[in-house]
Design an enzyme around this catalytic site. Structure first.
Site, PDB file in Angstrom:
ATOM      1  N   ARG A   5       0.800  -1.239   0.000  1.00 28.65           N
ATOM      2  CA  ARG A   5       0.000   0.000   0.000  1.00 28.65           C
ATOM      3  C   ARG A   5       0.828   1.283   0.000  1.00 28.65           C
ATOM      4  NH1 ARG A   5      -2.823  -3.558   2.849  1.00 28.65           N
ATOM      5  NH2 ARG A   5      -0.857  -4.663   3.054  1.00 28.65           N
ATOM      6  N   THR A   6       1.974   1.280   0.640  1.00 23.20           N
ATOM      7  CA  THR A   6       2.766   2.516   0.608  1.00 23.20           C
ATOM      8  C   THR A   6       3.217   2.769  -0.830  1.00 23.20           C
ATOM      9  OG1 THR A   6       3.504   2.061   2.851  1.00 23.20           O
ATOM     10  CG2 THR A   6       4.724   3.731   1.648  1.00 23.20           C
TER      11      THR A   6
ATOM     12  N   LYS B  67      26.190  -5.218 -10.061  1.00 18.62           N
ATOM     13  CA  LYS B  67      27.492  -5.141 -10.754  1.00 18.62           C
ATOM     14  C   LYS B  67      28.539  -4.510  -9.841  1.00 18.62           C
ATOM     15  CE  LYS B  67      25.279  -4.061 -15.142  1.00 18.62           C
ATOM     16  NZ  LYS B  67      25.243  -2.977 -16.135  1.00 18.62           N
TER      17      LYS B  67
ATOM     18  N   ARG C 211      11.965   3.534   0.061  1.00 16.84           N
ATOM     19  CA  ARG C 211      11.837   2.612   1.206  1.00 16.84           C
ATOM     20  C   ARG C 211      13.088   1.753   1.218  1.00 16.84           C
ATOM     21  NH1 ARG C 211       6.859  -1.102   3.189  1.00 16.84           N
ATOM     22  NH2 ARG C 211       6.219   0.976   3.840  1.00 16.84           N
TER      23      ARG C 211
ATOM     24  N   HIS D 179       8.730   6.003   9.723  1.00 16.39           N
ATOM     25  CA  HIS D 179       7.802   5.870   8.593  1.00 16.39           C
ATOM     26  C   HIS D 179       6.886   7.106   8.660  1.00 16.39           C
ATOM     27  CE1 HIS D 179       5.506   4.185   5.472  1.00 16.39           C
ATOM     28  NE2 HIS D 179       5.169   3.014   5.975  1.00 16.39           N
TER      29      HIS D 179
HETATM   30  C1  NCD Z   1       3.970  -0.900   7.742  1.00 13.05           C
HETATM   31  C2  NCD Z   1       5.456  -0.860   7.438  1.00 13.05           C
HETATM   32  O1  NCD Z   1       5.892  -1.174   6.331  1.00 13.05           O
HETATM   33  O2  NCD Z   1       6.167  -0.501   8.355  1.00 13.05           O
HETATM   34  N1  NCD Z   1       3.170  -1.090   6.612  1.00 13.05           N
HETATM   35  C3  NCD Z   1       2.826  -0.042   5.823  1.00 13.05           C
HETATM   36  O3  NCD Z   1       3.632   0.775   5.436  1.00 13.05           O
HETATM   37  N2  NCD Z   1       1.528   0.071   5.526  1.00 13.05           N
HETATM   38  C4  NCD Z   1       3.620  -1.823   8.834  1.00 13.05           C
HETATM   39  C5  NCD Z   1       4.018  -3.264   8.715  1.00 13.05           C
HETATM   40  O4  NCD Z   1       4.604  -3.695   7.732  1.00 13.05           O
HETATM   41  O5  NCD Z   1       3.708  -3.970   9.661  1.00 13.05           O
END
Ligand code: NCD
Length: 361
Positions: free
Chosen positions: A85-86, A114, A135, A168
């Site tokens: 979802r992110t 590489k 991420r 986050h």
């Molecule tokens: C979270 C994450 O990636 O930290 N998920 C997200 O971004 N919706 C929480 C998780 O993975 O538990």
């Protein structure tokens, strides 16, 4: 002249509040790296932009306008840690604003295999794109990318979409946007319960930082003793006089809660199978608990979930995690439009749309 330090290690060790100037320009947030950057004023502004975007994109005319706002921009989504979802909400947030996107989701498909360093790889992005959304599993790596970019001749803003176990910020942003909408703008005075693996969950860490923006909020941290909230967050709360309790007795805090924020066990961070040794079931929200909580209490989860919320709970109107998930797209689009200073155009368009509706009827 902006001061950009040459010494990454020194910057990394610096207390967040002392280094925010490195990641802002003309008095505005430029890179979004830490939840601590999100002041109440900025949050309110982002909520307004998100609400307006939602409104104007209800019509084709409005959606076309929104997608023209940043149609001259390109973004790179560098997500080398699993994400559903992110990733999708950022991708669609970019598309809502007309930004063209490219993506890397696995280092095995980039020149890192590489032998190119991650630093050189991300520097390459700035040759092609105007925004990096990242991420990464390594704590601090997103911040380092922003620092590197700020030192190049063609700097581009960086948004942290989840870094290691530490932060986050845009999840925390969508979480407070959801709270704000659920409580008609009144987060002040609420009792918020965070449940689960608080030690390794970056969402609960970032959300705790945001609580400094609200008056008389109190927190309850419910976790197994192995996965308690880390002292740095508890220290932050003490410094900002935000009361909290820590407990393993979930049911004892349910009746008073205004919001219950559930999380899953973060076993991807295990070093020796420590999650398997913990009984997580006392930290589940079950259908029978719906009788204990307040009629106005909301149940949230950043998702993905495992067993910590019984699916039978989904039907209850107080379960708002699917709405929370969708809010992410709007408020992330709001953040991107803020970074590129197109927020005024969204507000202007919304005002002219409203007057058009009033005039036409
Ligand atoms: C979270 C994450 O990636 O930290 N998920 C997200 O971004 N919706 C929480 C998780 O993975 O538990």
């Amino acid at each position: 002249m902006r001061e950009i330090t040459d010494n990454w290690e020194e910057l990394y060790e610096t207390e967040v509040s002392q280094k925010l100037r490195h990641f802002s320009r003309e008095g505005r947030m430029y890179d979004c790296l830490f939840a601590q950057q999100l002041t109440r004023e900025l949050l309110e502004e982002l909520f307004t932009i998100a609400d307006n975007l939602r409104k104007i994109t209800k019509t084709k005319e409005g959606a076309d306008h929104a997608s023209s706002l940043l149609s001259d921009k390109r973004a790179m989504l560098y997500f080398v840690q699993p994400s559903t979802r992110t990733f999708l909400s950022f991708l669609n947030a970019c598309h809502l604003l007309g930004i063209k996107t490219s993506e890397i989701r696995d280092t095995s498909t980039s020149s890192e295999v590489k032998g190119e360093s991650s630093e050189d790889t991300v520097r390459t992005f700035s040759s092609y794109v105007d925004l990096i959304i990242m991420r990464h599993p390594t704590p601090g790596f997103v911040e380092k990318t922003a620092w590197l970019m700020n030192r190049t001749k063609r700097p581009v803003p960086v948004i942290n979409a989840g870094s290691g176990k530490d932060q986050h910020p845009t999840q925390a942003l969508l979480d407070v946007y959801t709270l704000h909408k659920s409580f008609d703008g009144e987060i002040d005075g609420k009792k918020i319960v965070m449940v689960g693996d608080l030690k390794r969950g970056r969402t609960v860490r970032s959300l705790s930082y945001l609580m400094k923006n609200y008056k008389n909020v109190s927190l309850a941290f419910v976790s197994p003793k192995e996965f308690k909230m880390e002292p740095d967050i508890l220290g932050f709360l003490k410094k900002h006089s935000i009361p909290y309790v820590e407990t393993a007795d979930f049911m004892s805090v349910m009746p008073e809660a205004d919001a219950i924020y559930m999380t899953r066990i973060q076993d991807e961070h295990d070093t020796s199978g420590e999650s398997r040794k913990v009984d997580y079931s006392p930290f589940y929200f079950k259908k029978e608990h719906l009788k204990i909580i307040k009629p106005s209490c909301v149940i949230m989860h950043p998702l993905p979930r495992r067993d910590e919320i019984e699916t039978a709970v989904d039907e209850d109107p107080r379960a708002i995690y699917w709405r929370q998930e969708r809010n992410g797209m709007w408020v992330r689009a709001a953040m991107i439009s803020y970074i590129f200073k197109t927020n005024e155009k969204i507000i202007e368009c919304c005002i002219s749309n409203v007057s058009k509706i009033l005039y036409d009827t």
